[in-house]
Write an enzyme that holds these catalytic residues in place. Structure first.
Site, mmCIF file in Angstrom:
data_model
loop_
_atom_site.group_PDB
_atom_site.id
_atom_site.type_symbol
_atom_site.label_atom_id
_atom_site.label_comp_id
_atom_site.label_asym_id
_atom_site.label_seq_id
_atom_site.Cartn_x
_atom_site.Cartn_y
_atom_site.Cartn_z
ATOM 1 N N GLY A 187 -29.458 18.905 -6.888
ATOM 2 C CA GLY A 187 -28.449 19.604 -7.133
ATOM 3 C C GLY A 187 -28.538 21.342 -7.493
ATOM 4 O O GLY A 187 -28.110 21.264 -7.958
ATOM 5 N N SER A 239 -29.190 23.406 -5.671
ATOM 6 C CA SER A 239 -28.187 24.644 -5.034
ATOM 7 C C SER A 239 -26.930 25.977 -5.212
ATOM 8 O O SER A 239 -27.094 26.633 -5.443
ATOM 9 C CB SER A 239 -28.538 24.408 -3.272
ATOM 10 O OG SER A 239 -28.885 23.343 -2.303
ATOM 11 N N ILE A 280 -25.041 24.745 -12.354
ATOM 12 C CA ILE A 280 -26.467 23.997 -13.065
ATOM 13 C C ILE A 280 -27.934 23.764 -13.002
ATOM 14 O O ILE A 280 -28.664 24.627 -13.367
ATOM 15 C CB ILE A 280 -25.661 23.580 -14.370
ATOM 16 C CG1 ILE A 280 -24.482 23.537 -14.978
ATOM 17 C CG2 ILE A 280 -27.423 22.667 -15.200
ATOM 18 C CD1 ILE A 280 -23.816 22.583 -16.162
ATOM 19 N N ASP A 283 -29.191 14.110 -0.437
ATOM 20 C CA ASP A 283 -28.437 13.177 -1.055
ATOM 21 C C ASP A 283 -28.545 11.457 -2.294
ATOM 22 O O ASP A 283 -29.540 10.918 -1.535
ATOM 23 C CB ASP A 283 -28.089 11.999 0.322
ATOM 24 C CG ASP A 283 -26.042 11.353 -0.655
ATOM 25 O OD1 ASP A 283 -25.903 10.930 -1.459
ATOM 26 O OD2 ASP A 283 -25.147 11.299 0.833
ATOM 27 N N ASN A 302 -29.960 16.349 -11.994
ATOM 28 C CA ASN A 302 -28.682 17.004 -11.787
ATOM 29 C C ASN A 302 -27.556 16.666 -11.400
ATOM 30 O O ASN A 302 -26.968 16.839 -11.789
ATOM 31 C CB ASN A 302 -29.519 18.880 -12.173
ATOM 32 C CG ASN A 302 -28.059 19.477 -12.389
ATOM 33 O OD1 ASN A 302 -27.296 19.685 -13.083
ATOM 34 N ND2 ASN A 302 -27.743 19.623 -10.847
ATOM 35 N N SER A 334 -23.678 15.153 -20.243
ATOM 36 C CA SER A 334 -22.275 15.522 -20.155
ATOM 37 C C SER A 334 -22.165 15.332 -21.683
ATOM 38 O O SER A 334 -22.117 14.481 -22.492
ATOM 39 C CB SER A 334 -21.445 15.006 -18.993
ATOM 40 O OG SER A 334 -20.295 15.669 -20.163
ATOM 41 N N TYR A 392 -16.299 9.054 -15.063
ATOM 42 C CA TYR A 392 -17.227 10.099 -15.324
ATOM 43 C C TYR A 392 -17.510 9.959 -16.562
ATOM 44 O O TYR A 392 -18.625 9.721 -16.679
ATOM 45 C CB TYR A 392 -16.587 11.907 -15.059
ATOM 46 C CG TYR A 392 -16.789 12.447 -15.348
ATOM 47 C CD1 TYR A 392 -18.114 12.941 -13.955
ATOM 48 C CD2 TYR A 392 -17.603 13.157 -16.316
ATOM 49 C CE1 TYR A 392 -18.780 14.755 -14.511
ATOM 50 C CE2 TYR A 392 -18.206 14.738 -17.242
ATOM 51 C CZ TYR A 392 -19.105 14.843 -16.139
ATOM 52 O OH TYR A 392 -19.587 15.257 -16.674
ATOM 53 N N LYS A 426 -21.964 8.806 -17.187
ATOM 54 C CA LYS A 426 -22.098 9.347 -17.661
ATOM 55 C C LYS A 426 -23.391 9.067 -19.297
ATOM 56 O O LYS A 426 -23.953 9.048 -19.489
ATOM 57 C CB LYS A 426 -21.778 11.069 -18.362
ATOM 58 C CG LYS A 426 -21.643 12.000 -17.023
ATOM 59 C CD LYS A 426 -22.852 12.877 -16.179
ATOM 60 C CE LYS A 426 -22.619 13.399 -15.920
ATOM 61 N NZ LYS A 426 -23.781 14.099 -14.983
ATOM 62 N N ILE A 463 -19.165 24.705 -19.157
ATOM 63 C CA ILE A 463 -20.253 25.476 -17.990
ATOM 64 C C ILE A 463 -19.573 26.165 -17.401
ATOM 65 O O ILE A 463 -19.037 25.145 -16.425
ATOM 66 C CB ILE A 463 -21.289 24.569 -17.789
ATOM 67 C CG1 ILE A 463 -22.268 23.840 -18.640
ATOM 68 C CG2 ILE A 463 -22.241 26.147 -17.338
ATOM 69 C CD1 ILE A 463 -22.637 24.291 -20.381
#
Ligand code: NAP
Length: 259
Positions: free
Chosen positions: A13, A15, A18, A68, A94, A147, A160, A164, A193
């Site tokens: 992740g 690109s 974070i 992916d 990430n 998180s 979520y 996490k 963030i």
């Protein structure tokens, strides 16, 4: 400061948001090479692709690998790119997705997608990286981006939180498993963030009101920025954290310190 001199990292992740911040932070701290592993090359927030930026503005070499994280084959390709660039030292898991959800409406497909990206991707990213780190025999660092939702519940995003929370205890388990090899495994728990994870802002007035309410709750009085997480990740990846493993580092401006 060159805290990461000679080190090669993979950032999933990487690109956008974070992950992009962490890749830039690693380069600023002298990393030898950073592999940016993501489903898309262009940052969601605009600007040059992360790997191009690193190549143009720092001494760190960088490549983009289309990856992916739900695919073990893609993760293997990203880690092999780091092997080709000198050998992986640091794996940052990430990549992740978030959206608000109504518990009573969540479908099996939605549940599976979130768990596959946020938890399965971290699990196998760690497994493949650890295989290589164990082979190298000189330690290494795995950093999982959890998180505050991985430490506390929230009825507005139960899937979520489940993903996490699983990632958090997986991190502790892996620290136990890999300690003999000198491989350190830690989790970072960001608070609020400023990234594009929630999509585009459609109602600027509502967003401003939300920001006002949010920043009042946070002792440091502001949203976090990707570079705030980059600082924590750089510390955990570096020799400064040589005796830190199986740890949770909360980076939330103090939000959860008092609520
Ligand atoms: P972001 O700006 O959306 O960046 C996440 C990056 O991961 C995007 O480039 C995204 O690409 C990519 N990604 C999504 N699915 C992927 C997949 N299957 N394989 C590979 N890459 C994938 O989000 P962020 O805020 O930087 O979030 C990064 C991490 O921090 C996530 O794990 C998130 O849960 C965690 N976090 C964020 C916050 C926050 O307030 N921002 C707070 C706590 C934790 P596309 O979106 O284009 O698919």
């Amino acid at each position: 400061m060159a805290l990461l001199k000679g080190k090669t990292a993979v950032v999933t992740g990487g690109s956008s948001g974070i992950g992009r911040g962490i890749a830039r932070g690693f380069a600023e701290h002298g990393a030898e090479a950073v592999v940016v592993a993501d489903v898309q090359e262009d940052p969601k927030e605009g600007g040059r692709p992360t790997h191009e930026l690193l190549e143009a503005e720092t001494d760190t070499s960088s490549v983009f690998v289309e990856c992916d994280v739900t695919s073990r084959a893609d993760l293997t390709e990203a880690i092999e790119a780091a092997e080709a660039a000198g050998g992986i030292d640091i794996m940052v898991n990430n990549a992740g997705i978030w959206h608000a959800e109504d518990f009573f409406e969540v479908t099996e497909d939605e549940f599976q997608r979130m768990i596959e990206i946020n938890l399965k991707g971290v699990y196998f990213g760690s497994q493949i990286a650890a295989e290589r780190l164990v082979e190298h025999g000189d330690g290494g660092a795995i950093i999982n981006i959890s998180s505050i939702a991985g430490l506390f519940g929230n009825g507005n995003w139960p899937t979520y939180s489940a993903s996490k929370g699983g990632l958090t205890t997986f991190t502790y388990s892996l620290a136990h498993k890999l300690g003999d090899h000198g491989i350190r495994v830690n989790a970072i728990h960001p608070g609020g963030i400023q990234t594009m994870i929630g999509g585009e802002t459609t109602d600027p007035e509502a967003a401003a009101e939300q920001a006002r309410q949010f920043t009042q709750m946070v002792p440091l009085g502001r949203y976090g920025q990707p570079e705030d997480i980059a600082g924590a990740a750089t510390f955990l990846a570096s020799d400064l954290a040589n005796y830190v493993t199986g740890e949770s580092l909360v980076v939330d401006g103090g939000w959860t310190s008092w609520r």
